[in-house]
Design a protein around this motif. Structure first.
Motif, PDB file in Angstrom:
ATOM      1  N   ARG B 150      -6.210   0.368  11.841  1.00  0.00           N
ATOM      2  CA  ARG B 150      -5.683   0.451  11.196  1.00  0.00           C
ATOM      3  C   ARG B 150      -4.959   1.479  11.877  1.00  0.00           C
ATOM      4  NH1 ARG B 150      -5.248   1.385   6.006  1.00  0.00           N
ATOM      5  NH2 ARG B 150      -7.676   0.253   5.636  1.00  0.00           N
ATOM      6  N   PRO B 259      -7.769  -8.905   2.637  1.00  0.00           N
ATOM      7  CA  PRO B 259      -6.531  -7.730   2.228  1.00  0.00           C
ATOM      8  C   PRO B 259      -6.911  -6.363   2.986  1.00  0.00           C
ATOM      9  CG  PRO B 259      -8.009  -8.060   0.086  1.00  0.00           C
ATOM     10  CD  PRO B 259      -8.669  -8.798   2.072  1.00  0.00           C
ATOM     11  N   GLU B 260      -7.135  -6.317   3.303  1.00  0.00           N
ATOM     12  CA  GLU B 260      -7.285  -4.446   4.218  1.00  0.00           C
ATOM     13  C   GLU B 260      -6.122  -5.199   5.830  1.00  0.00           C
ATOM     14  OE1 GLU B 260     -11.171  -2.846   5.580  1.00  0.00           O
ATOM     15  OE2 GLU B 260      -9.423  -0.547   5.249  1.00  0.00           O
ATOM     16  N   LYS B 262      -3.932  -7.170   5.744  1.00  0.00           N
ATOM     17  CA  LYS B 262      -2.667  -6.998   5.318  1.00  0.00           C
ATOM     18  C   LYS B 262      -2.223  -5.815   4.804  1.00  0.00           C
ATOM     19  CE  LYS B 262       0.381  -9.603   1.488  1.00  0.00           C
ATOM     20  NZ  LYS B 262       0.148  -9.964   0.781  1.00  0.00           N
ATOM     21  N   GLU B 263      -2.657  -5.441   4.073  1.00  0.00           N
ATOM     22  CA  GLU B 263      -2.335  -3.639   3.495  1.00  0.00           C
ATOM     23  C   GLU B 263      -2.182  -3.087   5.110  1.00  0.00           C
ATOM     24  OE1 GLU B 263      -5.561  -0.937   2.968  1.00  0.00           O
ATOM     25  OE2 GLU B 263      -3.513   0.255   3.380  1.00  0.00           O
TER      26      GLU B 263
END
Lengths: 301, 331
Positions: B150, B259-260, B262-263
């Motif tokens: 991230r 999902p993470e 993608k986010e």
């Protein structure tokens, strides 16, 4: 005459041991000393200020000091530490990762590269020279044949980029985000209890036939045999190698330095054995063979 | 997110494309790429056919030229780049700085992706590659935790591709010389890790032994399933205990993290395994396509279908999967 350098300490030693080691090293016949933590950001016995204190003592003793940077950069905190090193102007920086290359070039700081920087051809050297490269280390897995070609190509291009060869010590072979020492003790990395301090020359990893394969050293993995190119020094000198790197160990290092110093001065025959600390020797990489191999009887005085 | 699948042969390429890959990556039949296996990879003719097939179905093709040429090999590697450009690949996956510069100057119109072998684990490293070679995308090494990914993504100047499934490299890629220490070949020099030529299997009184250049990597008791002797996945002795001292033979599987990822803004997920069979590629591509479709359908909450994990576990080393370094505790 070729220069001798002391590479960065790859192991985790107590603050006092590190200060003692360099207080002694100030008297040894080495020309260049690399300082700093290159393996694990959790090793914080010494702060940058401590390293700079050691640096100034060594500088006063006539040594060239280079500040080494961490090899595997993972976090913002790692980058902050790197930025501090790359924003000082007093010492040359050894870039061990492209993050350091970026920060050094951004700050117009001259730099050298360590053996973990992947330099396999002269095109790479040429482009780094444009960015401020002042010297480079041969990756440990490359041998004399490749080095000879690289030096010849640099000469043909009129580029003066001194080459350094890792010539003595356990070879740094891999870096991971996993800590193998913590894993050995079934501890999470974030709560490792700094077990590396108990293993100042690493944890020996053997095959189930007791063959010494690797040394586990926190997040890094080193060779199980000790690389020893002392007998190759005359050949290196002919080839145009500028500096021979010795990797610090906590015992017997002064004797190692003296032997290499005598050798570069031609004071002992190239066949003189050097076996100070228990570990099998190896030199395979230099001959284009598996790194763990020991090739004997090929060096020429 | 784009699904990037491996193609070690034309049938594997077709299997990937037919089962939903948005892009496939391939390499030439030599040591210019990091999966140099006998009988694997493409000559120019087959590569041309593969590219035509993929393009006709709307899929892109990346060519991996991601090993490090030494002076002797420089012309061969350079010509591999020229061949890839002439064949019309959509991107070249490179690691060596000298080659990146050559490709950027000679074929600026062909996108450059930084290979995982380029060892870029921070946005500062990515900036170096972006500023100097104008790379479009980078593949991140499998050593970062999800929070670290991230952090990199937040400031990254380029698209990011991350590993989603397949063999797990535990060391920072591009800087692992363990293989050349035991054998004379490494991913960097020859595109090979624990090369097959150095592998020997031996049935002994103590069990089935796997060796790499004579070094005992593992010994299997009755009923234990034996795996390829990738040297970091063997059982060794440290201070009297014998265990998987470096890593267990498991595969990476990040379905749960989709999902993470993608986010965070990851552009592509990559499947490892150019050495795998067309049927393996078909199964893996189909499973990941279904997962990505469900993710993109925007239905509230992304749930991993147990059938997907069952399929993927069945295709994994030792039947085991892990999310590896993405999960901080793994370290």
């Amino acid at each position: 005459m070729m220069k001798l350098s002391l590479g960065p300490i790859l192991w985790f030693w107590s603050k006092q041991s590190v200060f003692d080691f360099y207080a002694n090293a100030a008297e040894w016949p080495v020309d260049t000393v690399y300082l700093g933590e290159t393996v694990c950001s959790r090793r914080r016995e010494l702060k940058l200020a401590d390293w700079l204190e050691i640096a100034s003592v060594l500088k006063e003793s006539g040594k060239q000091v280079v500040l080494s940077t961490q090899t595997l950069i993972e976090s913002e905190a790692d980058l902050r530490a790197l930025r501090k090193i790359c924003s000082q102007q007093d010492y040359l920086v050894e870039a061990n990762d492209q993050s350091a290359l970026q920060l050094a070039t951004q700050n117009n700081l001259p730099f050298v590269t360590g053996p973990s920087m992947n330099i396999y051809n002269s095109a790479t050297l040429k482009l780094l020279a444009k960015q401020g490269l002042k010297g480079w280390s041969l990756p440990v897995e490359l041998g004399q044949e490749t080095l000879q070609q690289l030096i010849a190509e640099l000469k043909a291009e009129g580029l003066d980029l001194p080459a350094e060869v890792f010539a003595w010590g356990f070879l740094p072979l891999a870096w991971s985000s996993r800590c193998f020492t913590a894993r050995h003790y079934n501890l999470p990395k974030d709560n490792c209890e700094f077990r590396c301090l108990q293993h100042p020359d690493g944890l020996e990893l053997r095959s189930r036939e007791s063959q010494e394969l690797f040394r586990l050293n926190g997040t890094s993995t080193l060779s199980g045999s000790r690389y020893d190119l002392m007998r190759e020094m005359p050949g290196m000198e002919r080839m145009g190698v500028a500096t021979v790197r010795l990797s610090p160990e906590h015992q017997g290092m002064e004797e190692v330095v003296r032997r290499f110093d005598q050798m570069r001065r031609g004071e002992i025959p190239s066949t003189d054995p050097l076996q100070l600390v228990e570990a099998p020797p190896c030199n395979g990489y230099w001959y284009g063979k598996p790194g763990m191999d020991l090739v004997t009887g090929q060096a020429q005085a | 997110m784009e699904l990037v699948c491996p193609a070690g042969s034309l049938p594997a390429l077709k299997a990937a494309v037919d089962n939903g890959a948005d892009a496939v990556y391939l390499g030439f039949k030599d040591s210019t790429n990091a999966r140099q296996f006998a009988g694997l990879n493409f000559n120019d003719k087959r590569a041309g056919e593969g590219i035509e097939y993929a393009h006709s179905k709307g899929a892109r093709v990346f060519c991996a030229i991601n090993t490090y040429p030494q002076p002797d090999g420089w012309e061969t590697w350079k010509s591999a780049i020229d061949r890839a450009a002439a064949l019309g690949v959509d991107a070249i996956i490179l690691a060596d700085m000298g080659l990146l510069e050559y490709a950027a100057n000679k074929h600026p119109q062909v996108h450059r992706h930084l290979s995982v072998q380029g060892s870029a684990t921070s946005y500062e490293a990515l900036r170096f590659y972006k500023d100097n070679f104008d790379i479009r995308r980078a593949v991140l090494p499998r050593v970062l935790s999800i929070d670290q990914v991230r952090g990199v993504a937040k400031h990254s100047p380029v698209e990011l591709e991350v590993f989603a499934f397949g063999s797990l490299c535990i060391m920072a890629e591009g800087r692992c010389y363990l293989s050349s220490y035991l054998t004379d070949e490494s991913p960097n020099t020859r595109g090979a890790c624990s090369p097959a030529k150095a592998v020997r299997w031996q049935e002994t009184a103590e069990g089935l032994e796997s060796r790499l250049n004579d070094v005992l990597i593992d010994r299997y008791g009755k009923g234990e399933s034996a795996g390829y002797p990738t040297l970091c996945k063997g059982r060794f002795e440290v201070e009297g205990s014998v265990y998987h001292a470096i890593e267990e033979p498991v595969s990476l599987n990040t379905l749960d993290l989709l999902p993470e990822l993608k986010e965070i803004g990851i552009s592509a997920v990559k499947i490892e395994g150019r050495q795998r069979s067309p049927s393996y590629i078909a199964d893996v591509a189909r499973t990941w396509r279904q997962a990505l479709n469900r993710l993109d359908s925007g239905a509230d909450g992304f749930l991993v279908d147990p059938a997907w994990n069952k399929t993927l576990s069945g295709l994994s080393e030792g039947g085991l999967t892990t999310i590896g370094a993405y999960h901080r505790k793994w370290k």
